[in-house]
Design a protein around this motif. Sequence first.
Motif, mmCIF file in Angstrom:
data_model
loop_
_atom_site.group_PDB
_atom_site.id
_atom_site.type_symbol
_atom_site.label_atom_id
_atom_site.label_comp_id
_atom_site.label_asym_id
_atom_site.label_seq_id
_atom_site.Cartn_x
_atom_site.Cartn_y
_atom_site.Cartn_z
ATOM 1 N N GLY A 118 -6.984 10.556 2.172
ATOM 2 C CA GLY A 118 -6.728 10.153 0.791
ATOM 3 C C GLY A 118 -7.649 9.116 0.210
ATOM 4 O O GLY A 118 -7.376 8.562 -0.864
ATOM 5 N N LYS A 155 -8.042 4.256 -2.170
ATOM 6 C CA LYS A 155 -6.988 5.216 -1.816
ATOM 7 C C LYS A 155 -6.496 5.914 -3.085
ATOM 8 O O LYS A 155 -5.926 5.294 -3.976
ATOM 9 C CB LYS A 155 -5.830 4.477 -1.144
ATOM 10 N N SER A 157 -4.901 9.223 -2.877
ATOM 11 C CA SER A 157 -3.814 10.152 -2.563
ATOM 12 C C SER A 157 -3.267 9.811 -1.176
ATOM 13 O O SER A 157 -3.820 8.977 -0.463
ATOM 14 C CB SER A 157 -4.303 11.603 -2.596
ATOM 15 N N GLN A 158 -2.194 10.481 -0.807
ATOM 16 C CA GLN A 158 -1.579 10.243 0.499
ATOM 17 C C GLN A 158 -2.311 10.959 1.622
ATOM 18 O O GLN A 158 -2.048 10.713 2.797
ATOM 19 C CB GLN A 158 -0.115 10.693 0.480
#
Length: 205
Positions: A118, A155, A157-158
């Motif tokens: 991410g 960061k 996204s997961q």
Amino acid sequence: MNKVKDVVIKPLEKSIYLKPHTMHFTQNGLKRTWDLLEVHDSVAILLHNTQRNTLVFVKQFRPPVYFGSIPEEDRSNEIDTDKYPPELGITLEMCAGLVDKDASLPQIAKEEVLEECGYEVPVSSLIKIGSYRSGVGTLGSLQTTYYCEVSDEMKVSQGGGVGDEIIEVVEMTVPEVQKYVEQDKVPSPPSFLFAVYWFLYNKVK
């Protein structure tokens, strides 16, 4: 991740990733044969979140590791997942991916970092650690490893992979990583150990 069931071992079926071959050759006057697999080369990335001083890894279920954990006599028919829990096949690894597209290795590495962990990183932030051959008894494929420093601001996204990938992102402090690699049996590939020891030798003051 570890909700694995209905495990059945069968002979090799059609594969787009593995191509089995037998090499015939003469060495020192002796005729020999060697079975091998043709696979894609790969990239791996050791991520260091310098803001929190953690290393970022991925955890996933690896069928070959699970297979290798089951005695040969219990590999026929359906595998008893109560007797052999899926945790036996879960490994901790660097973010990585196959070289299966027409793009530079740094570009492929950049895309893998985004998909799996991410983080949006510039290609220029990737520092090459080195390239080496993996699985030399059966594969001989080339893996290239990079080191990349990231921060929380990068960061986006997961992570967790794309498509049918099931990946868990794991962050570890430097002391936790040191303790992990000192285990008697480390559930990680040699490339992971190579990169971690490189980091401990070159980056830890």
